[in-house]
Design an enzyme around this catalytic site. Structure first.
Site, PDB file in Angstrom:
ATOM      1  CG  ASP A 188      -0.345   0.153   2.536  1.00  0.00           C
ATOM      2  OD1 ASP A 188       0.898   0.277   2.607  1.00  0.00           O
ATOM      3  OD2 ASP A 188      -1.080   0.184   3.549  1.00  0.00           O
TER       4      ASP A 188
ATOM      5  CB  CYS B  70       0.749  -2.529   4.882  1.00  0.00           C
ATOM      6  SG  CYS B  70       0.563  -3.662   6.266  1.00  0.00           S
TER       7      CYS B  70
ATOM      8  CB  THR C 225       2.231  -2.882  11.124  1.00  0.00           C
ATOM      9  OG1 THR C 225       0.964  -3.269  10.564  1.00  0.00           O
ATOM     10  CG2 THR C 225       2.092  -1.546  11.834  1.00  0.00           C
TER      11      THR C 225
ATOM     12  CG  HIS D 176       9.729 -23.726  13.193  1.00  0.00           C
ATOM     13  ND1 HIS D 176       9.688 -23.522  14.547  1.00  0.00           N
ATOM     14  CD2 HIS D 176      10.938 -24.299  12.925  1.00  0.00           C
ATOM     15  CE1 HIS D 176      10.824 -23.940  15.095  1.00  0.00           C
ATOM     16  NE2 HIS D 176      11.603 -24.409  14.129  1.00  0.00           N
TER      17      HIS D 176
ATOM     18  CG  HIS E  87       8.539 -27.811  11.719  1.00  0.00           C
ATOM     19  ND1 HIS E  87       8.233 -27.231  12.931  1.00  0.00           N
ATOM     20  CD2 HIS E  87       9.866 -28.067  11.737  1.00  0.00           C
ATOM     21  CE1 HIS E  87       9.348 -27.128  13.647  1.00  0.00           C
ATOM     22  NE2 HIS E  87      10.354 -27.627  12.948  1.00  0.00           N
TER      23      HIS E  87
HETATM   24  C1  RB5 Z   1      -2.002   2.644   6.495  1.00  0.00           C
HETATM   25  O1  RB5 Z   1      -1.995   3.870   7.143  1.00  0.00           O
HETATM   26  C2  RB5 Z   1      -1.777   1.516   7.507  1.00  0.00           C
HETATM   27  O2  RB5 Z   1      -2.895   1.325   8.290  1.00  0.00           O
HETATM   28  C3  RB5 Z   1      -1.397   0.239   6.779  1.00  0.00           C
HETATM   29  O3  RB5 Z   1      -0.267   0.467   6.000  1.00  0.00           O
HETATM   30  C4  RB5 Z   1      -1.042  -0.973   7.631  1.00  0.00           C
HETATM   31  O4  RB5 Z   1      -0.099  -0.652   8.602  1.00  0.00           O
HETATM   32  C5  RB5 Z   1      -2.161  -1.779   8.132  1.00  0.00           C
HETATM   33  O5  RB5 Z   1      -1.963  -2.840   8.743  1.00  0.00           O
END
Ligand code: RB5
Length: 158
Positions: free
Chosen positions: A10, A69, A71, A102, A137
């Protein structure tokens, strides 16, 4: 073994995606870029990119996927809705290694806001270079498949 790897991100992950694409282009693997484009100026929705890559890994069109993305979490949650997908966020060398050894993760998720970008490219290499451990596994992955079958049976009843 040379793989066909789909990569999607994203707006939060697009710069890291470019870095990973450049790195993979120098490897034996073929990389297919699912967007979002690096010059995209707007924010986009991570489930759209996660679904596109996960669907093609699940169907066998791709051997593996990488989703980025902010996180890695939203990508992981979405991708794991697809049967046969084992998407895992990695944040350090051990999590990247064990995600393959694993869990035989077929999609690696990365957090562009939580992981140093150069380190993230190293995590991709570790995940790609680590073989699946098999044996005990494999039995556990078979159990995940069984869970998928049970969930799907419940879903078709309703
Ligand atoms: C976008 O702002 C953010 O929410 C997305 O990149 C991500 O971290 C979602 O899990």
């Amino acid at each position: 073994m040379a793989l066909t790897i789909g990569i999607g991100a994203d707006h939060a992950g697009k710069e890291l995606k470019q870095l990973v694409v450049e790195m993979l282009k120098l490897s034996e693997h073929t990389v297919v870029d699912y967007g979002v484009a690096a010059d995209c100026k707007t924010s986009v929705d991570y489930p759209d990119y996660a679904a596109a890559v996960a669907a093609d890994v699940a169907s066998g069109k791709l051997d593996a996927g990488i989703l980025i993305c902010g996180t890695g979490i939203g990508m992981q949650i979405t991708a794991n809705k697809y049967p046969g997908i084992r998407a895992a966020v990695a944040w350090d060398e051990l999590s990247a290694k064990l995600a393959k050894e694993h869990n035989d993760a077929n999609i690696l998720c990365l957090g562009a806001r939580t992981t140093n970008h150069m380190r993230a490219t190293e995590l991709v290499k570790i995940w790609l270079d680590t073989p699946f451990g098999g044996s005990r596994h494999k039995l556990r992955l078979d159990k995940i498949r069984e869970v998928e079958r049970k969930v799907s049976a419940i879903a078709t009843k309703h």
